[in-house]
Design an enzyme around this catalytic site. Sequence first.
Site, PDB file in Angstrom:
ATOM      1  N   LYS A 189       0.710  -1.007  -0.229  1.00  0.00           N
ATOM      2  CA  LYS A 189       0.264   0.049  -0.178  1.00  0.00           C
ATOM      3  C   LYS A 189       1.344   1.374  -0.343  1.00  0.00           C
ATOM      4  CE  LYS A 189      -2.139   3.065   1.989  1.00  0.00           C
ATOM      5  NZ  LYS A 189      -1.594   4.553   2.063  1.00  0.00           N
ATOM      6  N   GLU A 263       9.328   0.745  11.270  1.00  0.00           N
ATOM      7  CA  GLU A 263       9.868   1.628  10.727  1.00  0.00           C
ATOM      8  C   GLU A 263       9.388   3.167  11.414  1.00  0.00           C
ATOM      9  OE1 GLU A 263      13.091   1.149   9.838  1.00  0.00           O
ATOM     10  OE2 GLU A 263      13.287  -0.977   9.217  1.00  0.00           O
ATOM     11  N   CYS A 297      12.689  10.661   7.321  1.00  0.00           N
ATOM     12  CA  CYS A 297      12.854   9.598   9.281  1.00  0.00           C
ATOM     13  C   CYS A 297      14.551  10.663  10.081  1.00  0.00           C
ATOM     14  CB  CYS A 297      12.432   8.860   9.102  1.00  0.00           C
ATOM     15  SG  CYS A 297      12.969   7.242   7.905  1.00  0.00           S
ATOM     16  N   GLU A 394       8.944  15.666  15.539  1.00  0.00           N
ATOM     17  CA  GLU A 394       9.275  15.945  13.825  1.00  0.00           C
ATOM     18  C   GLU A 394       8.722  16.987  13.543  1.00  0.00           C
ATOM     19  OE1 GLU A 394       8.150  11.620  12.529  1.00  0.00           O
ATOM     20  OE2 GLU A 394      10.200  12.136  11.408  1.00  0.00           O
TER      21      GLU A 394
HETATM   22  P1  NAP Z   1       1.959   8.061   8.337  1.00  0.00           P
HETATM   23  O1  NAP Z   1       1.098   9.329   7.616  1.00  0.00           O
HETATM   24  O2  NAP Z   1       2.165   7.316   9.134  1.00  0.00           O
HETATM   25  O3  NAP Z   1       1.882   7.303   6.756  1.00  0.00           O
HETATM   26  C1  NAP Z   1       2.303   6.051   6.490  1.00  0.00           C
HETATM   27  C2  NAP Z   1       1.877   5.272   5.807  1.00  0.00           C
HETATM   28  O4  NAP Z   1       1.273   4.686   6.621  1.00  0.00           O
HETATM   29  C3  NAP Z   1       1.019   6.095   3.957  1.00  0.00           C
HETATM   30  O5  NAP Z   1       1.352   5.160   3.353  1.00  0.00           O
HETATM   31  C4  NAP Z   1      -0.825   5.941   5.164  1.00  0.00           C
HETATM   32  O6  NAP Z   1      -1.084   5.860   4.033  1.00  0.00           O
HETATM   33  C5  NAP Z   1      -0.507   4.568   5.710  1.00  0.00           C
HETATM   34  N1  NAP Z   1      -1.623   4.703   7.107  1.00  0.00           N
HETATM   35  C6  NAP Z   1      -2.168   5.895   7.423  1.00  0.00           C
HETATM   36  N2  NAP Z   1      -2.899   5.643   8.598  1.00  0.00           N
HETATM   37  C7  NAP Z   1      -2.711   4.281   8.571  1.00  0.00           C
HETATM   38  C8  NAP Z   1      -3.529   2.868   9.317  1.00  0.00           C
HETATM   39  N3  NAP Z   1      -4.395   3.610  10.267  1.00  0.00           N
HETATM   40  N4  NAP Z   1      -3.682   1.928   9.152  1.00  0.00           N
HETATM   41  C9  NAP Z   1      -2.669   1.528   8.229  1.00  0.00           C
HETATM   42  N5  NAP Z   1      -2.337   2.515   6.944  1.00  0.00           N
HETATM   43  C10 NAP Z   1      -1.699   3.483   7.715  1.00  0.00           C
HETATM   44  O7  NAP Z   1       2.917   8.720   7.902  1.00  0.00           O
HETATM   45  P2  NAP Z   1       3.524   9.704   6.881  1.00  0.00           P
HETATM   46  O8  NAP Z   1       3.220  11.407   7.304  1.00  0.00           O
HETATM   47  O9  NAP Z   1       2.917   9.667   5.313  1.00  0.00           O
HETATM   48  O10 NAP Z   1       5.383   9.945   6.497  1.00  0.00           O
HETATM   49  C11 NAP Z   1       5.936  10.273   7.719  1.00  0.00           C
HETATM   50  C12 NAP Z   1       6.289   9.955   8.914  1.00  0.00           C
HETATM   51  O11 NAP Z   1       7.365   8.631   7.917  1.00  0.00           O
HETATM   52  C13 NAP Z   1       7.218  10.302   9.850  1.00  0.00           C
HETATM   53  O12 NAP Z   1       7.086  10.643  10.732  1.00  0.00           O
HETATM   54  C14 NAP Z   1       9.181  10.384   9.506  1.00  0.00           C
HETATM   55  O13 NAP Z   1       9.917  10.269  10.300  1.00  0.00           O
HETATM   56  C15 NAP Z   1       8.281   8.203   9.095  1.00  0.00           C
HETATM   57  N6  NAP Z   1       9.019   7.237   8.316  1.00  0.00           N
HETATM   58  C16 NAP Z   1      10.452   6.909   8.493  1.00  0.00           C
HETATM   59  C17 NAP Z   1      10.723   5.845   8.054  1.00  0.00           C
HETATM   60  C18 NAP Z   1      11.742   4.711   8.878  1.00  0.00           C
HETATM   61  O14 NAP Z   1      12.166   4.051   7.932  1.00  0.00           O
HETATM   62  N7  NAP Z   1      11.783   4.377   9.949  1.00  0.00           N
HETATM   63  C19 NAP Z   1      10.728   6.061   6.659  1.00  0.00           C
HETATM   64  C20 NAP Z   1      10.499   7.485   6.038  1.00  0.00           C
HETATM   65  C21 NAP Z   1       9.492   7.531   6.463  1.00  0.00           C
HETATM   66  P3  NAP Z   1      -1.713   7.779   3.718  1.00  0.00           P
HETATM   67  O15 NAP Z   1      -0.266   7.669   3.092  1.00  0.00           O
HETATM   68  O16 NAP Z   1      -2.762   7.411   2.917  1.00  0.00           O
HETATM   69  O17 NAP Z   1      -2.527   8.735   4.482  1.00  0.00           O
END
Ligand code: NAP
Length: 483
Positions: A189, A263, A297, A394
Site C-alpha cells: 500500500k 520503521e 525520518c 519531528e
Molecule cells: P503516516 O501517516 O504514518 O503514513 C504512512 C503510511 O501509512 C501511508 O501509506 C499511510 O496512508 C498509511 N496509513 C495511514 N493511516 C493508517 C492506518 N490507520 N493503518 C494503516 N496504514 C495507515 O506517515 P506519513 O506522515 O505519511 O510519513 C511521515 C512519517 O513517516 C514520519 O513520521 C517519518 O519519520 C516516518 N518515516 C519513517 C521512516 C523509517 O524508515 N523509519 C522512513 C520514512 C518515513 P496515507 O498516505 O494514505 O495516509
Amino acid sequence: MSDLNFGSAFDYAPAPETTPVSMRKKYELFIDGKFVPPKAGKYFQSVNPATGKRHARIANGDAGDVDAAVKSARRAYEKVWGPMAPAERGKYLFRIARIVQEKSRELAIIESIDGGKPIKESRDVDLPLVAAHFFYYAGWADKLEYAFPGRTPKPVGVAGQIIPWNFPLLMAAWKIAPALACGNTVVLKPAETTSVTAMHLAEIFQEAGLPDGVVNIVTGAGETGNALVEHPGIDKIAFTGSTAVGKRIAKSVAASGKRLTLELGGKAANLVFEDAPIEQAVEGVINGIYFNQGHVCCAGSRLLIQESIHDEFVARLERRIETLRVGDPLDKNTDIGAINSKAQLGRITELVGSGIDEGATLHEPGCSLPEEGFWFKPSFFTGVTSSHRIAREEIFGPVLSVLTFRTPAEAIARANDTCYGLSAGIWTDKGSKIFAMADQLKAGVIWANTFNKFDPTSPFGGFKESGFGREGGLQGLAPYLKF
Ligand code: NAP
Ligand code: MG
C-alpha cells in the site's frame, strides 16, 4: 572560507529536465498481475506539489480490493513463488533490477513530478538505490542458508507492506526486494500522495514476467492500509511511517499471530565537536537536514554544536543557506524542491510557529518562493532549549533546531533526550571520540563525519519509538523468514 555569496552574485540559467515521460491520467490497482479498477469505482487525485495542480486520478482501493489482493498473493505463494527454486526467484529480481536501471531516468522524473523532490536527488540517489536493493537481495535469494548458518530458513507467507511518501520507490524496493528474495508474496500500500511510481514499478514487474500475484499493489488512503493490517490472510506486516500510526498498527496486530516490523519517526542529533573539520561539517549538516526538503525520518534535525564554535558555525550556516536553490524540482540545479503536500506544509508551518512563540530565533534565507505549489525556505532555529517542541517533535521539513553542549557527556545526554532513536551523526577529528560517542548514542544508525548515506548492505532501523526490526543487509532478511 570565501565571503562571496554566489547565490546572489549571479544566477544559473534554468536547466529543466526535458526527457519526455509517459505518465497516465488514471492509475488502476495492480492485482493478480493485472491493472484492475477498484470494486467501488472510486478514485482520488494526485497533485504535483510544485504547482498544486492535479495531474492523475488514482484508484481508491477498499477492503474488498485488499481482500482480492491478499487472496491473489496467497495463491501465488502456494502455487508458484513458494515452491519455486530459490535461484529462479533470484533471476526475476535481477531482471527487475536491470529494468529499473534502464528506466531510471523516466522513473526519476515521474518521482519528482509526483512527490516534489529535486531531480538531482531522485536521479542520483533514489533510483540508483532502488536498483541496488533489487540487485543486492537478488543475490541472497539462493544463499539464505549461508546468511543463517546451521538453520533452515523458510518464507513467512504473505506480507502486507505499507510505505510513506518521502521515498516512494525506494521504500517500495526496501520492502519488496527482501520479501520476494525470501520466497514471500506481497500486498503493498503506497502513500496516498505518492502512488504513481509504484504503479510504474508494477509495469516493470509485468515486463520482467514476474508470476501473477507475487506482488499486488493497492492504492488508497489510511483506511486501505488499515484494511490490509486487519486482513486475516496476512502473515506479516511491514510498516514505515509515523510513530502514531505505527502504535495503532502494533495494537491492532497484537495477539493476531501476525509478525510486525515498524520503521517510524526520528529526531536525530548531529553532534559537532570543536575539533571537527568545520567546512565539511557545515556541508554535512546542510545535507543532513535539507536533503529531500527534510522529509527524511533519519534527518539530522537537531544540531548539537560544542559551545566554543557555536557562533562561527551559525555564521557559516547562515551564509550557506543563502546559496541553496529552492524551486522547480525538475531543474537540475535545484537543491530544495517542493514540500510533498499541503497538509505537510501546514504541519511544518504550525511547528515553526511554535518555535517562534516559545522564544527561539528563526534564521531563513532571503530567497523568494514560487507563488503556486507548496514551499518552505531552508531555515534553522537558534536559541532552542530541550523543552521546545521544535527540539522534541519531528518537523519533517527543511528546518533545523540548533542547541549547544560543553562536554562529551552533556552531548550524549542531550542527544539521547528524545523518545526517538533512529539515527545520529558525529563530527570530530578524533577516531577514538567517534567510537566512544557511538557506543553511548541510542540510535540505530550512526554516521561519523558524513550524514544520510545509504547502502543496501547496511541494516537500518530504530531504537525506542523509532520502531523495531531492521531493513537492509542480511539483517533485513530475518523479518521475512521463519526458522
Ligand atoms: P503516516 O501517516 O504514518 O503514513 C504512512 C503510511 O501509512 C501511508 O501509506 C499511510 O496512508 C498509511 N496509513 C495511514 N493511516 C493508517 C492506518 N490507520 N493503518 C494503516 N496504514 C495507515 O506517515 P506519513 O506522515 O505519511 O510519513 C511521515 C512519517 O513517516 C514520519 O513520521 C517519518 O519519520 C516516518 N518515516 C519513517 C521512516 C523509517 O524508515 N523509519 C522512513 C520514512 C518515513 P496515507 O498516505 O494514505 O495516509
Ligand atoms: Mg502527488
